[in-house]
Design a protein around this motif. Structure first.
Motif, PDB file in Angstrom:
ATOM      1  N   ASP A   1      -1.324  -0.273  -5.061  1.00 39.72           N
ATOM      2  CA  ASP A   1      -0.824  -1.513  -4.461  1.00 39.72           C
ATOM      3  C   ASP A   1       0.519  -1.916  -5.078  1.00 39.72           C
ATOM      4  O   ASP A   1       1.107  -2.914  -4.695  1.00 39.72           O
ATOM      5  CB  ASP A   1      -1.847  -2.645  -4.620  1.00 39.72           C
TER       6      ASP A   1
ATOM      7  N   HIS B   1       0.876  -1.171   0.000  1.00 37.04           N
ATOM      8  CA  HIS B   1       0.000   0.000   0.000  1.00 37.04           C
ATOM      9  C   HIS B   1       0.912   1.219   0.000  1.00 37.04           C
ATOM     10  O   HIS B   1       1.574   1.507   0.991  1.00 37.04           O
ATOM     11  CB  HIS B   1      -0.890  -0.017   1.244  1.00 37.04           C
TER      12      HIS B   1
ATOM     13  N   GLN C   1      -9.059  -0.623   4.577  1.00 36.90           N
ATOM     14  CA  GLN C   1      -8.709  -1.900   5.213  1.00 36.90           C
ATOM     15  C   GLN C   1      -7.621  -1.719   6.274  1.00 36.90           C
ATOM     16  O   GLN C   1      -7.135  -2.696   6.834  1.00 36.90           O
ATOM     17  CB  GLN C   1      -8.208  -2.888   4.159  1.00 36.90           C
TER      18      GLN C   1
ATOM     19  N   ILE D   1      -4.546  -0.981   5.923  1.00 34.50           N
ATOM     20  CA  ILE D   1      -3.242  -1.510   5.531  1.00 34.50           C
ATOM     21  C   ILE D   1      -2.252  -0.353   5.601  1.00 34.50           C
ATOM     22  O   ILE D   1      -2.517   0.740   5.085  1.00 34.50           O
ATOM     23  CB  ILE D   1      -3.290  -2.119   4.109  1.00 34.50           C
ATOM     24  N   GLU D   2      -1.131  -0.573   6.257  1.00 36.36           N
ATOM     25  CA  GLU D   2      -0.153   0.487   6.465  1.00 36.36           C
ATOM     26  C   GLU D   2       0.257   1.132   5.140  1.00 36.36           C
ATOM     27  O   GLU D   2       0.581   0.456   4.175  1.00 36.36           O
ATOM     28  CB  GLU D   2       1.095  -0.061   7.159  1.00 36.36           C
TER      29      GLU D   2
ATOM     30  N   LEU E   1      -7.466   0.264   0.204  1.00 36.22           N
ATOM     31  CA  LEU E   1      -6.378  -0.201   1.067  1.00 36.22           C
ATOM     32  C   LEU E   1      -6.355   0.607   2.364  1.00 36.22           C
ATOM     33  O   LEU E   1      -6.083   0.061   3.437  1.00 36.22           O
ATOM     34  CB  LEU E   1      -5.031  -0.097   0.329  1.00 36.22           C
TER      35      LEU E   1
END
Length: 191
Positions: free
Chosen positions: A30, A20, A178, A180-181, A175
């Motif tokens: 991504d 991410h 979610q 995600i870092e 992302l």
């Protein structure tokens, strides 16, 4: 490309990342192309630059201008392979500028060389930085073209790899949703 699979070279050099990412453009993706990883291997950079110089052989130009910091090494090597003069622009006070006593002549034909192009923001900043000299930008070249043809009306991009990874505006990024870092491996400061 004739002798080199650029995507494979990037994978081997750990320059094709999945995760991410906040791209230099500010978009999220991504996929991230970290072409700086290639610069560990001068023989590979020489081969890539030779291939890009071949793609530029039918363009009449005098000088390559590359934006610092990401494209300085590659721009130099493409200029070497094309037997052309090499300059670079760099940021000062947030703006790209031609510094260090560099100058261009009125009518001088320039190719801008970048490592990765997504939105071409840096290309436009480079073009703006050199326009006061009255030179003519006759082409843009790069290792990876992520523009998906969106800039075809602006200029022709000569690239070694065309890629269409998905990008998201930050506020629409799944992302992020979610958790995600987010990693920002690029060199531009700011967001």
């Amino acid at each position: 490309m004739s002798n080199i699979d650029v995507k494979e070279v990037l994978i081997k050099a750990q320059g094709l990342l999945k995760g991410h990412f906040c791209l230099t453009s500010g978009l999220h993706s991504d996929t991230y192309f970290q072409c700086a990883k290639l610069y560990q291997y001068p023989d590979i950079v020489e081969k890539l630059a030779k291939e890009l110089a071949k793609k530029l052989k039918d363009i009449e130009f005098d000088t390559i201008v590359a934006p610092a910091i990401g494209a300085v090494i590659f721009g130099y090597e493409v200029a070497k392979q094309a037997r052309k003069r090499n300059l670079f622009v760099e940021r000062k006070d947030g703006l790209m500028q031609l510094r260090r006593g560099y100058s261009l002549e009125k009518g001088e034909k320039v190719v801008i060389v970048e490592d990765v192009i997504t939105t071409a923001r840096t290309i436009f900043e480079t073009k703006e930085a050199i326009k006061e000299f009255g030179c003519e930008v006759v082409g843009v070249a790069c290792i990876v073209d992520r523009t998906q043809g969106k800039l075809d009306n602006e200029f022709k991009i000569y690239s070694l790899l065309q890629s269409s990874p998905i990008t998201y505006k930050p506020e629409e990024c799944p992302l992020c949703k979610q958790n995600i870092e987010l990693v920002k491996p690029g060199s531009r400061t700011g967001k």
